[in-house]
Design a protein around this motif. Structure first.
Motif, PDB file in Angstrom:
ATOM      1  N   LYS A  73      -6.309   5.718   8.661  1.00  0.00           N
ATOM      2  CA  LYS A  73      -6.879   6.190   7.405  1.00  0.00           C
ATOM      3  C   LYS A  73      -8.233   5.538   7.142  1.00  0.00           C
ATOM      4  N   PHE A  74      -8.332   4.247   7.483  1.00  0.00           N
ATOM      5  CA  PHE A  74      -9.547   3.511   7.120  1.00  0.00           C
ATOM      6  C   PHE A  74     -10.575   3.414   8.257  1.00  0.00           C
ATOM      7  N   THR A  75     -10.218   3.930   9.417  1.00  0.00           N
ATOM      8  CA  THR A  75     -11.165   3.824  10.528  1.00  0.00           C
ATOM      9  C   THR A  75     -12.079   5.056  10.543  1.00  0.00           C
ATOM     10  N   PRO A  76     -13.390   4.846  10.509  1.00  0.00           N
ATOM     11  CA  PRO A  76     -14.296   6.002  10.505  1.00  0.00           C
ATOM     12  C   PRO A  76     -14.369   6.676  11.877  1.00  0.00           C
TER      13      PRO A  76
ATOM     14  N   GLY B  25     -12.201  -3.217   6.673  1.00  0.00           N
ATOM     15  CA  GLY B  25     -11.508  -4.509   6.580  1.00  0.00           C
ATOM     16  C   GLY B  25     -10.892  -4.731   5.211  1.00  0.00           C
ATOM     17  N   ILE B  26     -10.222  -5.894   5.078  1.00  0.00           N
ATOM     18  CA  ILE B  26      -9.568  -6.231   3.811  1.00  0.00           C
ATOM     19  C   ILE B  26     -10.172  -7.535   3.306  1.00  0.00           C
ATOM     20  N   PRO B  27     -10.764  -7.526   2.095  1.00  0.00           N
ATOM     21  CA  PRO B  27     -11.392  -8.754   1.584  1.00  0.00           C
ATOM     22  C   PRO B  27     -10.384  -9.908   1.549  1.00  0.00           C
TER      23      PRO B  27
ATOM     24  N   LEU C 245      -6.333  -1.285  -3.138  1.00  0.00           N
ATOM     25  CA  LEU C 245      -7.641  -1.885  -3.392  1.00  0.00           C
ATOM     26  C   LEU C 245      -8.459  -0.942  -4.263  1.00  0.00           C
ATOM     27  N   GLU C 246      -9.273  -1.514  -5.118  1.00  0.00           N
ATOM     28  CA  GLU C 246     -10.083  -0.717  -6.040  1.00  0.00           C
ATOM     29  C   GLU C 246     -10.908   0.317  -5.274  1.00  0.00           C
ATOM     30  N   ARG C 247     -11.484  -0.103  -4.148  1.00  0.00           N
ATOM     31  CA  ARG C 247     -12.382   0.808  -3.425  1.00  0.00           C
ATOM     32  C   ARG C 247     -11.628   1.994  -2.801  1.00  0.00           C
TER      33      ARG C 247
END
Lengths: 124, 475
Positions: free
Chosen positions: B290-293, B330-332, B346-348
């Motif tokens: 999901k998060f990988t472009p 990534g994850i802060p 996460l907010e973003r």
């Protein structure tokens, strides 16, 4: 989404459930077809293949997982987005096990569904 | 027992027990004699017999079938069964009859009667205890059934409520985006309020569903209670499990133009719930994809954890590492713990599809297996690491696998366990299929080597990690 009008097959036994999405898709210039259970959806795919399918899970006759498996056998390239109120971890697993390309939980903003359809068709 | 008690002496031949019967009659009992025959059970149970004396003069094996039938029939299961043993008969052979008491043939009628009465009293206590246990089990079963019904109804309601919320969100979002016409500023505020309230309602539903899951999903533990332990653990080939599950996402990855790289050490196994572990892999991979472009990479690694010479106790258990890395944003650091909390996103990521459940489910399943899940420090993207012990089968539900083809031996072991208050042993014969099937479900294995047991292929036993040395090569 793509400028080319799409044909989206919406599968849900509750006609109200996907109505807002249908309205949005039509407003964006796309064509929609409705099927009220998995069997009708399979027949529609054979008769008039859509560009993408949005499918509920809990339906009479043939549920969304069973219909997804059958559709992937006859039209493996048509993306299937499972959209369900079932939230167990196992539901997500069975969706992908059935060949689904994406899984979303109801309630979902129809704007997110439209974005997901675009992503599935490789047209961000 | 009453003054009108009726004793039956079962002997090996007509008249062989008359001497014994005479002594008992002198003690005031009504006594009948008969010849051993398992088919006499119906007669014994129907005649209102208060106790049975097995007059074992030479050959205990001739009484095994009748003794077993007496124990298994609920009408006679609590009857005192006294074995009256002739000199020269080995006691260990009499034990096969699982009698309530053993007396020697030289015992007087009065002694024998005293033994009958003492065991009869114990039998009454056992019968009352068994009745109480049955009553408790019935109540527990009823309560468990009601709980299941409530859980099913609650899940159905939560599902239906989600569907209705979906309709509200759908129409409100269409208004917000002016799909059906322009909005005034004040109308826009009202629509935003509807969406916010629906969002809050969904959070409430999520809490409700979580509470229902926590109450009703745990498998029943021994005795009908519920615990958070996995439903079952079997020995799994983790490489196959991970490879097969990741393969489900080939299409999704190809459509997103994301490369999926597998780095798997073959041959790794673990005792785990395979379906739940597939869910762990599914959720981690879905998350990474999901998060990988587009043009990015998801790497799934499975390997044994490096040796830890300083570890001791539980920490020293052998573990495997399942690592899923991606090339996304990534994850802060400040969010690395909270991403595993149920419903936290996460907010973003709020504009992206998802419920904030995937990683919470990973954490829960891994915890059930006594493992850990964490977000690792990494230079690029996100890296999620799951550590899973390879052998953490529960010791609470100890099971005994008895490899013995003698039914009498199985009954004795069963009786010993029940007397201990420990778990009842599983009854299996020595056929290979039964043993292999039992191995998949047993937490502990005890093989009782018997000369009379047919030879079986013991490969699965000796290959099993941690198998007791005594089991190797057992026949």
């Amino acid at each position: 989404m793509s400028t080319r009008p799409l044909h989206v097959l919406l599968v849900d036994d509750n006609p109200k459930a996907l109505e807002p999405l249908e309205i949005r898709l039509k407003a964006l210039g796309h064509r929609t077809t409705l099927a009220h259970n998995g069997e009708i959806a399979i027949a529609m795919v054979e008769r008039d293949p859509p560009d993408v399918i949005v499918m509920d899970v809990t339906m009479p006759e043939l549920n969304g997982y069973q219909a997804c498996r059958a559709i992937k056998r006859i039209a493996p390239k048509i993306p299937v987005l499972i959209l369900t109120g079932k939230t167990e971890a196992a539901d997500r697993f069975w969706a992908f096990q059935s060949g689904a390309d994406e899984f979303l939980n109801k309630p979902v903003d129809p704007a997110v569904v439209v974005k997901t359809i675009a992503a599935l068709l490789g047209k961000p | 027992m009453t003054d009108d008690e009726l004793l039956v002496i079962v002997g090996v031949s007509e008249g062989s027990s008359e001497g014994c019967a005479e002594g008992l009659r002198e003690g005031g009992a009504r006594v009948e004699t008969c010849v051993v025959n398992a088919n006499d059970l119906a007669t014994l149970s129907a005649a209102g017999v208060d106790a049975v004396i097995l007059d074992v003069d030479a050959d205990p094996e001739r009484f095994v079938a009748l003794a077993a039938a007496l124990r298994q029939d609920e009408r006679t299961a609590t009857l005192p069964v006294i074995a009256r043993v002739a000199p020269g008969v080995a006691v260990e052979r009499v034990v096969l009859l699982a009698p309530s008491a053993i007396a020697t043939s030289s015992s007087s009628g009065a002694h024998l009667l005293a033994a009958v009465r003492a065991t009869g009293a114990r039998g009454d206590d056992r019968a009352a205890a068994a009745e109480r246990e049955r009553d408790l089990e019935d109540r527990l079963r009823t309560a468990s059934g009601r709980l299941d019904a409530v859980g099913t109804e609650a899940r159905a309601m939560a599902h239906d409520a989600r569907v209705l919320c979906g309709i509200v969100v759908g129409y409100a979002a269409n208004l917000r985006d002016e799909i059906v016409g322009p909005l005034e500023d004040e109308q826009r505020v009202h629509v935003a309020q509807i969406l916010q309230a629906t969002d809050d309602l969904v959070s409430l539903l999520e809490r409700f569903s979580g509470a229902v899951r926590a109450t009703t999903d745990a498998p029943p533990s021994r005795g009908g209670g519920r615990s958070g332990k996995p439903a079952r653990r079997v020995l799994c080939n983790l490489g196959e499990l991970v490879r097969g599950t990741v393969g489900l996402f080939d299409n999704v990855a190809a459509q997103k133009n994301v490369a999926v790289v597998l780095e798997i050490d073959d041959g790794l196994t673990a005792w785990c719930d395979p379906l739940k572990c597939k869910q762990v892999v599914t959720n981690l991979v879905v998350n990474a994809l999901k998060f990988t472009p587009a043009g990015g990479r998801v790497t799934v690694t499975l390997r044994p954890q490096a040796a830890r010479p300083d570890a001791s106790g539980k920490d020293a258990r052998q573990r495997v590492e399942l690592r899923v890395r991606d090339t996304g944003p990534g994850i802060p650091a400040e969010d690395r713990d909270s991403v595993f909390q149920r419903g936290v996103r996460l907010e973003r990521d709020r504009g992206l599809p998802g419920s904030g459940l995937g990683l919470a489910v990973v954490r829960d399943i891994v915890a059930e297996h006594k493992g850990t899940a964490e977000v690792e420090e990494t230079a690029e993207g996100a890296s999620l690491l799951v550590l899973l012990p390879t052998d953490m089968r529960s010791r609470e539900g100890r099971s005994l696998l008895l490899v013995d083809d003698a039914a009498a031996a199985q009954r004795i072991v069963d009786a010993i366990h029940k007397g201990d208050g420990g778990p009842a042993g599983w009854r299996f014969d020595a056929r290979r299929d039964s043993v292999v099937d039992a191995l998949a479900r047993c937490a502990a294995v005890v093989v009782v080597p018997q000369g009379s047991v047919p030879v079986i292929d013991v490969g699965p036993i000796s290959e099993r990690p941690g198998a007791p040395p005594s089991s190797r090569g057992a026949r």
